[in-house]
Design a protein around this motif. Structure first.
Motif, PDB file in Angstrom:
ATOM      1  N   ARG A 123       0.829  -1.211   0.000  1.00  0.00           N
ATOM      2  CA  ARG A 123       0.000   0.000   0.000  1.00  0.00           C
ATOM      3  C   ARG A 123       0.862   1.259   0.000  1.00  0.00           C
ATOM      4  O   ARG A 123       0.571   2.235  -0.696  1.00  0.00           O
TER       5      ARG A 123
ATOM      6  N   ALA B 286       2.411   1.755  -3.343  1.00  0.00           N
ATOM      7  CA  ALA B 286       1.415   2.220  -4.310  1.00  0.00           C
ATOM      8  C   ALA B 286       1.153   3.714  -4.135  1.00  0.00           C
ATOM      9  O   ALA B 286       1.055   4.461  -5.119  1.00  0.00           O
TER      10      ALA B 286
ATOM     11  N   GLN C 195       4.001   5.578  -5.528  1.00  0.00           N
ATOM     12  CA  GLN C 195       4.048   5.491  -6.993  1.00  0.00           C
ATOM     13  C   GLN C 195       2.958   6.316  -7.664  1.00  0.00           C
ATOM     14  O   GLN C 195       3.107   6.705  -8.832  1.00  0.00           O
ATOM     15  N   ILE C 196       1.874   6.575  -6.966  1.00  0.00           N
ATOM     16  CA  ILE C 196       0.891   7.500  -7.541  1.00  0.00           C
ATOM     17  C   ILE C 196       1.602   8.827  -7.844  1.00  0.00           C
ATOM     18  O   ILE C 196       1.426   9.422  -8.919  1.00  0.00           O
TER      19      ILE C 196
ATOM     20  N   ALA D  98       5.070   9.255  -7.941  1.00  0.00           N
ATOM     21  CA  ALA D  98       6.285   9.074  -8.741  1.00  0.00           C
ATOM     22  C   ALA D  98       6.006   8.660 -10.183  1.00  0.00           C
ATOM     23  O   ALA D  98       6.811   8.938 -11.066  1.00  0.00           O
ATOM     24  N   CYS D  99       4.870   7.980 -10.410  1.00  0.00           N
ATOM     25  CA  CYS D  99       4.571   7.489 -11.758  1.00  0.00           C
ATOM     26  C   CYS D  99       3.447   8.264 -12.447  1.00  0.00           C
ATOM     27  O   CYS D  99       3.437   8.359 -13.666  1.00  0.00           O
ATOM     28  N   ASP D 100       2.504   8.790 -11.708  1.00  0.00           N
ATOM     29  CA  ASP D 100       1.325   9.373 -12.344  1.00  0.00           C
ATOM     30  C   ASP D 100       1.187  10.880 -12.162  1.00  0.00           C
ATOM     31  O   ASP D 100       0.317  11.483 -12.778  1.00  0.00           O
TER      32      ASP D 100
ATOM     33  N   ARG E 261      -4.679  19.231 -13.492  1.00  0.00           N
ATOM     34  CA  ARG E 261      -5.390  17.986 -13.781  1.00  0.00           C
ATOM     35  C   ARG E 261      -4.678  16.772 -13.194  1.00  0.00           C
ATOM     36  O   ARG E 261      -5.270  15.974 -12.471  1.00  0.00           O
ATOM     37  N   TRP E 262      -3.383  16.636 -13.492  1.00  0.00           N
ATOM     38  CA  TRP E 262      -2.670  15.431 -13.044  1.00  0.00           C
ATOM     39  C   TRP E 262      -2.428  15.458 -11.536  1.00  0.00           C
ATOM     40  O   TRP E 262      -2.548  14.433 -10.862  1.00  0.00           O
TER      41      TRP E 262
ATOM     42  N   ALA F 125      -6.854  10.605  -5.236  1.00  0.00           N
ATOM     43  CA  ALA F 125      -6.687   9.184  -4.898  1.00  0.00           C
ATOM     44  C   ALA F 125      -5.948   9.047  -3.571  1.00  0.00           C
ATOM     45  O   ALA F 125      -6.329   8.234  -2.716  1.00  0.00           O
TER      46      ALA F 125
ATOM     47  N   MET G  91      -6.997   7.302   0.076  1.00  0.00           N
ATOM     48  CA  MET G  91      -6.189   6.234   0.679  1.00  0.00           C
ATOM     49  C   MET G  91      -5.742   6.627   2.097  1.00  0.00           C
ATOM     50  O   MET G  91      -5.694   5.786   3.003  1.00  0.00           O
TER      51      MET G  91
ATOM     52  N   ARG H  61      -8.474   5.985   4.482  1.00  0.00           N
ATOM     53  CA  ARG H  61      -8.547   4.571   4.867  1.00  0.00           C
ATOM     54  C   ARG H  61      -7.463   4.177   5.862  1.00  0.00           C
ATOM     55  O   ARG H  61      -7.711   3.441   6.813  1.00  0.00           O
ATOM     56  N   TRP H  62      -6.249   4.629   5.614  1.00  0.00           N
ATOM     57  CA  TRP H  62      -5.092   4.010   6.266  1.00  0.00           C
ATOM     58  C   TRP H  62      -4.255   4.967   7.112  1.00  0.00           C
ATOM     59  O   TRP H  62      -3.361   4.527   7.838  1.00  0.00           O
TER      60      TRP H  62
END
Lengths: 217, 217
Positions: A96, A99, A102-103, A105-107, A137-138, A145, A149, A152-153
């Protein structure tokens, strides 16, 4: 045998590694490459990092090329200097946290770094307004997101009650958001984490404004 | 208690996870979301993955949200199903392999996926030629760095003599390059690795063309 970080004060990816080093209390030398003049693309540096980007971390071992890519460097730091941990101890928690990192670092980050914005404006002719909407936007998608998350956590920080890999990525990205005027109003949990981080010594010493190569303006 | 992969036949990121599952010999169910119609942004799926993207991997445990982000999923698979390994056994090797994978996952793929190309054309008004040059630029930069790293460390595959995490990322990215007409002439080592992978059963079963949701054209 010491560590040397190749970076640039305002590089978000180099900042992630500075944060990991600071959170783990690891001393290191620094070598600055001015991204605005393309210093990271010079032949000498490309011998060290074929990608011609920062960060790179020289481990201080003779004949061993510096490590590259911020998340790979941080995973190496975690494996070689496990305490304090930047990732949870259980496999599900690690998945988790990776992820969430990476949201960013990647997106998010790859679509808003200096060379990409230069290409948008120079090669494609995007206007300032279009670049602004592109960034919003990005960043907005990724932050939304992450906010879900964290709901939740999170428990004070992004995953649980201590800063770690997510904060190493999140704090530089929120700085970029503010720098480019992207609204953070919809992400109160992320903003609260950022404020909690700002009060910690590791985050103070890793801040761009206090790096030796920072603009004095 | 089985694994279920949420994906789309042509998603490069979902393909990475299919490859990791296939290399490890792990059976799994699949759930397809058509990215062309925006199915991944439906409310029901966002309950599972707040980012509204593929891939996501349901671990089959009641009440546990699916894992997200392809590299985080693959690291989880590596930790929970260690053999055969997709990462080297030594910390330096793991750092290098992760860095090579992240060149693709962080610096190449994010700039060429469907939603980004749609934004370039729809929001910024990029022409087909400009999109083509944009793709060629980022893929070319990333492939050039990888070609140099394979020269240093490869021995038939990208790092050593067996396929692993790098190939999970590289093979889908080379497919994208060919699909968009980006020249691979300058990257003979990458092309050779791709050919070697294509001969392996794991790469055959993970190919987009043989997925249940693939176009029949």
């Amino acid at each position: 045998m010491g560590l040397t970080l190749h970076g640039y004060w305002r590089s978000g990816a180099a900042w992630r590694v500075r944060l990991a080093l600071a959170l783990k209390g690891l001393e290191h030398a620094t070598c600055a490459h001015d991204l605005r003049t393309g210093a990271q693309r010079a032949d000498g540096y490309r011998q060290l990092n074929p990608q011609g980007l920062v960060p790179a971390l020289d481990c201080g071992e003779t004949g061993v090329a510096p490590l590259t890519q911020s998340l790979a460097i941080i995973e190496w730091l975690e494996e070689t200097h496990p305490a304090p941990a930047l990732l949870p101890g259980d496999t599900l928690g690690r998945a988790r946290v990776r992820a969430m990192a990476q949201i960013i670092a990647c997106d998010v980050h790859p679509l808003g770094n200096l060379r990409v914005l230069q290409a948008l404006k120079g090669d494609i002719g995007a206007s300032e307004d279009q670049v602004q909407a592109w960034l919003a936007r990005w960043m907005g998608n990724g932050f939304a997101a992450l906010e879900a998350m964290v709901t939740r956590w999170g428990a004070g920080f992004a995953y649980g009650d201590a800063p770690g890999l997510v904060e190493c990525c999140l704090v530089p990205q929120l700085y970029a958001a503010r720098r480019f005027g992207v609204s953070l109003d919809a992400f109160p949990r992320l903003v609260a984490i950022d404020a909690r981080c700002a009060a910690l010594p590791a985050f103070a010493v890793a801040h761009p404004a206090v790096q030796a190569d920072a603009d004095q303006a």
